[in-house]
Design a protein around this motif. Structure first.
Motif, PDB file in Angstrom:
ATOM      1  N   THR A 133       0.410   4.248   0.224  1.00 20.32           N
ATOM      2  CA  THR A 133       0.117   5.331   1.161  1.00 20.32           C
ATOM      3  C   THR A 133       0.730   5.056   2.523  1.00 20.32           C
ATOM      4  O   THR A 133       1.360   5.912   3.139  1.00 20.32           O
ATOM      5  CB  THR A 133      -1.401   5.496   1.319  1.00 20.32           C
ATOM      6  OG1 THR A 133      -2.012   5.195   0.078  1.00 20.32           O
ATOM      7  CG2 THR A 133      -1.773   6.868   1.798  1.00 20.32           C
ATOM      8  N   SER A 134       0.513   3.823   2.978  1.00 20.48           N
ATOM      9  CA  SER A 134       0.920   3.538   4.354  1.00 20.48           C
ATOM     10  C   SER A 134       2.203   2.733   4.427  1.00 20.48           C
ATOM     11  O   SER A 134       2.845   2.682   5.460  1.00 20.48           O
ATOM     12  CB  SER A 134      -0.200   2.768   5.044  1.00 20.48           C
ATOM     13  OG  SER A 134      -0.472   1.599   4.299  1.00 20.48           O
ATOM     14  N   ASN A 147       0.878  -1.166   0.000  1.00 21.29           N
ATOM     15  CA  ASN A 147       0.000   0.000   0.000  1.00 21.29           C
ATOM     16  C   ASN A 147       0.915   1.215   0.000  1.00 21.29           C
ATOM     17  O   ASN A 147       1.642   1.457   0.963  1.00 21.29           O
ATOM     18  CB  ASN A 147      -0.883  -0.033   1.253  1.00 21.29           C
ATOM     19  CG  ASN A 147      -1.817   1.163   1.324  1.00 21.29           C
ATOM     20  OD1 ASN A 147      -1.507   2.226   0.803  1.00 21.29           O
ATOM     21  ND2 ASN A 147      -2.947   0.977   1.972  1.00 21.29           N
ATOM     22  N   ILE A 180       0.357  -6.017   2.178  1.00 16.23           N
ATOM     23  CA  ILE A 180      -0.948  -6.626   2.404  1.00 16.23           C
ATOM     24  C   ILE A 180      -1.112  -7.875   1.548  1.00 16.23           C
ATOM     25  O   ILE A 180      -0.447  -8.032   0.530  1.00 16.23           O
ATOM     26  CB  ILE A 180      -2.101  -5.628   2.102  1.00 16.23           C
ATOM     27  CG1 ILE A 180      -1.911  -5.024   0.705  1.00 16.23           C
ATOM     28  CG2 ILE A 180      -2.194  -4.547   3.150  1.00 16.23           C
ATOM     29  CD1 ILE A 180      -3.075  -4.211   0.245  1.00 16.23           C
TER      30      ILE A 180
HETATM   31  C1  LIG Z   1      -3.724   2.213   2.075  1.00 14.71           C
HETATM   32  O1  LIG Z   1      -3.587   2.719   3.381  1.00 14.71           O
HETATM   33  C2  LIG Z   1      -4.349   3.887   3.614  1.00 14.71           C
HETATM   34  C3  LIG Z   1      -3.998   4.402   5.017  1.00 14.71           C
HETATM   35  O2  LIG Z   1      -3.795   3.387   5.897  1.00 14.71           O
HETATM   36  C4  LIG Z   1      -5.841   3.532   3.509  1.00 14.71           C
HETATM   37  O3  LIG Z   1      -6.625   4.682   3.725  1.00 14.71           O
HETATM   38  C5  LIG Z   1      -6.099   2.998   2.102  1.00 14.71           C
HETATM   39  O4  LIG Z   1      -7.438   2.570   1.973  1.00 14.71           O
HETATM   40  C6  LIG Z   1      -5.175   1.829   1.797  1.00 14.71           C
HETATM   41  N1  LIG Z   1      -5.335   1.479   0.402  1.00 14.71           N
HETATM   42  C7  LIG Z   1      -5.535   0.236   0.017  1.00 14.71           C
HETATM   43  C8  LIG Z   1      -5.663   0.034  -1.466  1.00 14.71           C
HETATM   44  O5  LIG Z   1      -5.610  -0.667   0.771  1.00 14.71           O
END
Ligand SMILES: *[C@@H]1O[C@H](CO)[C@@H](O)[C@H](O)[C@H]1NC(C)=O
Ligand SMILES: *[C@@H]1O[C@H](CO)[C@@H](O)[C@H](O)[C@H]1NC(C)=O
Ligand SMILES: *[C@@H]1O[C@H](CO)[C@@H](O)[C@H](O)[C@H]1NC(C)=O
Ligand SMILES: *[C@@H]1O[C@H](CO)[C@@H](O)[C@H](O)[C@H]1NC(C)=O
Length: 804
Positions: free
Chosen positions: A77-78, A75, A82
């Motif tokens: 963003t974080s 991911n 996963i």
């Molecule tokens: C990635 O992580 C962010 C923050 O934790 C979250 O808001 C977002 O839904 C995640 N994206 C996916 C594709 O899982």
């Protein structure tokens, strides 16, 4: 089975420092199989010490080798790793004790590579299963107490504690269970006869064996053993080896016999005939091999691919006519053949690259994979010569494509780079990949004029707005970086801004005259034209445009002497004793034009006595043609026409009055030619005449001497006995013409004064233009007109340029 991620996800991060500049480290996570999609395995960014916010910019990604399934992703963003695909450990790793998945975590800019190891933990999701639900067992009634009968092992797809741990026999009167462990580590049970059988009492009996695994919760599987009590005794077959091992190269031909299993049975006849059959094997193995039930030959019936499966394991059961059986394990190792060419993956490419990229700029990242193993997967990469790029080995099987020299879009705008990868198998296999790279433009070329300088020739009196010349500049850059815009640089000509003289078309470079030019005002001037491209910042260059104005015969000759003031009659005195050829007077004229247009010629158009005086064609000198005689009329007048040599030529005329007399007293009144003989005035006239004559004579001598002197010093003066008019007398515009020295003395015949002229105090007009009749007035007159006018000329009519 519920589990807590926090507790199970043990993560261990270990970094290895390599000599290569990019960081390279392994990170491993251990987590159970069967996790839901989207479950978080761990935070990669945190564990690798990376900024999660920069992951996107650095194109962070998880790479798998070849076409393998990708079970996890990051991911961006974080930075969380996963699960993207439910992982079934049994499907992935079968009976392997350790199930490891390996991925590459790639970051660019700079290239950074981390290995991610995922250790998949087993979950007890499979129950023990016996090969068959029911086992038939024939036992002779004579069997002794303690006789052992092997029961084929139950299989549990799980491993370790989750695999079969023990067997439980349902309580009965005759048998107990003894659990054994094979050399391969699996457990099986043996029925041990505890109390003799008696066929007469009980012909058959059923036994239930339960296999249990060690998972929580526990799972189990059962088998029913159907025992038939026989009359005679029997021996079970015995395999010659506990484990058969064979090795086979991949791509082996079909129907190759891989290995032959053999078991012997001590019994005679039907009881000693052993039949073979596969007991437990994977589906993959079942499609690949067959077993001859009589000979025990295991034959290949499928296409072996080392890259798919490098090892097959199966169990073979040998059974005699009584149904007594035993089993053995067969392991077939597949050996690698170099049958996979390397595959080149273009992992990233900056396309296009700006042409000002410095040598050594990383343009792309290439990953090479070969599915073979060992030497067969050692790959070397190269690109063709003669391109300014090279491959720099980076981490593992990654290469950076970097520039080796300066790029110039104007020379080469596209590159086809062919990457060749060759493995080290024998024979080696290779593959190529072509990468197209374009070079993006940078505004690095200023416009360049086609000529060093431009010159334009414009005929004076041109139409305002007419085009004068055109300039062209080329700029090899792309689009707006190569679009040229022309403009005039500010400047002045004689204090007037150049913009009022010329204008330039910004798009075409055509230069237009802003006004009508006058050669007599300026013969040439210079302007600077700038060519600028449209880049940002723009580049420019400038060029000089010299404009030469060419002369047009637009000025008629101007007669300076005799003075054109119509009212003041001027009279030349000719001595009665003048001989033929002597200089009497001179007509002085100038022409504001130049060259042929100012080359003046003098003609006598009309004279009182046509044979008496001549005029020098170009000098304007009036000379007596013959000796003056008494019979000649005292008053002579000449009409002189001055013409220039232009096309068409322009002319001016003047009248000259000559009085043949030695005595000033004889000179008639200036205004009206009527001669009043007054005795009272005679004496004074005589005195004046004497003084004049002597003065004239003295002046003549001095002038002759001066001329001699001057001729020696200034050989340029062409005319015999001529006196140069000091240049200060010339009209102001003449002094301005540069390079005058030679040109003027050759072409301009405008400024000579005869020695014969007594009027040494020429009154040169300060601005001859003001005192000159406009050209058109003169132009309209043809020589014929003059002739007519001369006929009725009585001294009072004023035509054209009159002078006395
Ligand atoms: C990635 O992580 C962010 C923050 O934790 C979250 O808001 C977002 O839904 C995640 N994206 C996916 C594709 O899982
Ligand atoms: C590069 O390759 C493409 C297609 O393979 C071809 O069309 C092109 O002309 C090539 N360009 C050069 C400069 O060789
Ligand atoms: C022109 O050059 C500038 C840099 O000088 C570049 O950024 C731009 O993309 C170029 N324009 C084109 C059309 O190539
Ligand atoms: C062009 O003209 C400008 C302004 O006069 C000057 O600064 C510049 O140096 C000139 N450039 C060239 C190449 O002549």
């Amino acid at each position: 089975m519920p589990f807590s991620c926090g507790k199970v996800l043990v993560c261990s991060v270990s970094f290895f420092l390599l000599t290569l500049p990019p960081a390279y480290g392994d990170v491993s996570y251990s987590f159970p199989e069967e996790m839901k999609r989207g479950s978080v395995i761990g935070n990669l960014a945190k564990d690798l010490g990376l900024e999660a916010s920069r992951l996107s910019a650095r194109k962070a990604r998880i790479d798998t080798e070849g076409n393998r399934k990708r079970y996890c992703d990051i991911n961006l963003t974080s930075g969380d790793l996963i699960v993207t695909e439910i992982i079934d450990r049994e499907e992935l790793c079968g009976e392997k004790l350790s199930c490891l998945l390996s991925f590459e975590f790639v970051l660019e800019n700079p290239l950074e590579l981390h290995r991610i190891l995922l250790q998949i933990q087993d979950v007890n999701d499979n129950s023990p299963i016996f090969p068959k639900d029911t086992i038939k067992l024939d036992i002779g009634e004579s069997a002794d107490k303690g006789a052992r009968y092997r029961v084929n092992a139950a299989h549990d797809a799980d491993i370790g504690q989750n695999a079969v741990q023990s067997y439980v026999l349902q309580r009965n009167n005759h048998f107990v269970l003894s659990v054994q462990t094979t050399s391969a580590g699996s457990k099986y049970g043996e029925l041990v006869l505890d109390k003799e059988l008696d066929r007469e009492k009980q012909q058959e009996l059923q036994l239930l064996i339960t296999a249990v695994d060690g998972g929580t919760p526990q799972r189990s599987g059962t088998v029913v053993i159907h025992v038939t009590v026989l009359d005679a005794n029997d021996n079970a077959p015995v395999f010659s080896q506990d484990v058969y091992k064979a090795s086979l190269p991949e791509n082996s031909p079909l129907y190759t016999v891989v290995v032959t299993v053999s078991a012997t049975d001590a019994d005679e006849g039907v009881n000693g005939e052993v039949m073979y059959e596969f007991s437990r094997m994977s589906d993959k193995a079942r499609k690949m091999f067959t077993l001859d039930q009589k000979t025990g030959d295991i034959t290949l019936i499928g296409e072996l691919d080392y890259e798919e499966e490098s090892k097959y394991e199966m169990f073979v059961e040998g059974k005699d006519g009584y149904g007594l059986s035993s089993d053995t394990k067969v392991i077939i190792d597949i050996t690698d053949i170099n049958d996979n060419a390397p595959v080149i993956y273009l992992k990233s490419l900056s396309n296009p690259i700006p042409e000002n990229a410095s040598p050594g700029t990383e343009v792309g990242i290439i990953n090479v994979q070969d599915r073979d193993s060992e030497n067969n997967r050692q790959v070397r990469c190269s690109i063709q010569q003669n391109v300014p790029f090279k491959l720099v080995p980076s981490i593992k099987n990654y290469y950076s494509l970097v520039t080796t020299g300066e790029l110039d879009r104007e020379l080469v705008s596209d590159y086809n780079i062919t990457i060749t990868a060759t493995d080290e198998g024998s024979p080696p296999l290779s593959s190529t990949k072509s990468v197209q790279l374009s070079v993006a433009d940078v505004n690095d070329n200023p416009p360049v004029f086609e000529e060093q300088s431009y010159s334009a020739h414009v005929t004076e009196n041109n139409q305002p707005g007419s085009s004068v010349c055109s300039v062209t500049a080329r700029d090899p850059d792309w689009r707006q970086n190569g679009t040229v815009i022309y403009s005039l640089l500010p400047g002045e000509v004689n204090g007037v801004p150049v913009s009022s003289f010329l204008s330039v078309n910004g798009d075409t470079g055509v230069i237009h005259a802003g006004r009508s030019f006058d050669y007599e005002q300026f013969m040439r001037f210079k302007v600077h034209v700038m060519a600028r491209d449209n880049g940002s910042p723009p580049l420019s260059s400038n060029v000089t445009v010299s404009v030469f104005v060419t002369d047009v015969n637009d000025n008629s000759p101007q007669i300076l002497y005799p003075a054109p003031e119509g009212n003041s009659f001027m009279t030349e005195l000719v001595p009665k004793a003048a001989h033929g050829g002597s200089l009497v007077s001179k007509v002085i004229a100038v022409d504001a034009d130049s060259g042929q247009n100012a080359w003046l010629s003098y003609h006598i158009v009309k004279s009182t006595d046509p044979g008496l005086f001549t005029i020098g064609l170009h000098s304007g000198e009036i000379r007596a043609q013959r000796d003056i005689s008494e019979s000649d009329s005292m008053k002579q007048n000449l009409i002189v026409s001055v013409k220039d040599n232009g096309q068409p030529s322009l002319s001016a005329t003047c009248s000259m009055y000559l009085v043949i007399s030695d005595n000033l007293a004889e000179v008639p009144e200036l205004k009206d030619i009527s001669y009043d003989e007054s005795n009272s005035k005679l004496t004074s006239y005589l005195i004046i005449a004497l003084v004049s004559v002597s003065t004239f004579f003295l002046t003549f001598i001095i002038v002759i001497l001066a001329v001699r002197f001057c001729r020696r010093r200034k050989p340029r003066l062409l005319f015999d006995g001529a006196v140069a008019i000091p240049s200060a007398y010339l009209p102001p515009n003449y002094a301005e013409v540069d390079g005058a020295g030679t040109l003027r003395s050759t072409y301009n015949y405008d400024a000579y004064l005869t020695t014969g002229s007594r009027t040494s105090d020429f009154k040169f007009v300060t601005s001859y233009n003001d005192n000159t009749l406009p050209a058109d007035q003169t132009l309209r007159k043809t020589p014929k007109d003059f002739a007519e006018e001369l006929d009725d000329f009585d001294g009072s009519s004023q035509v054209g340029l009159n002078c006395k």
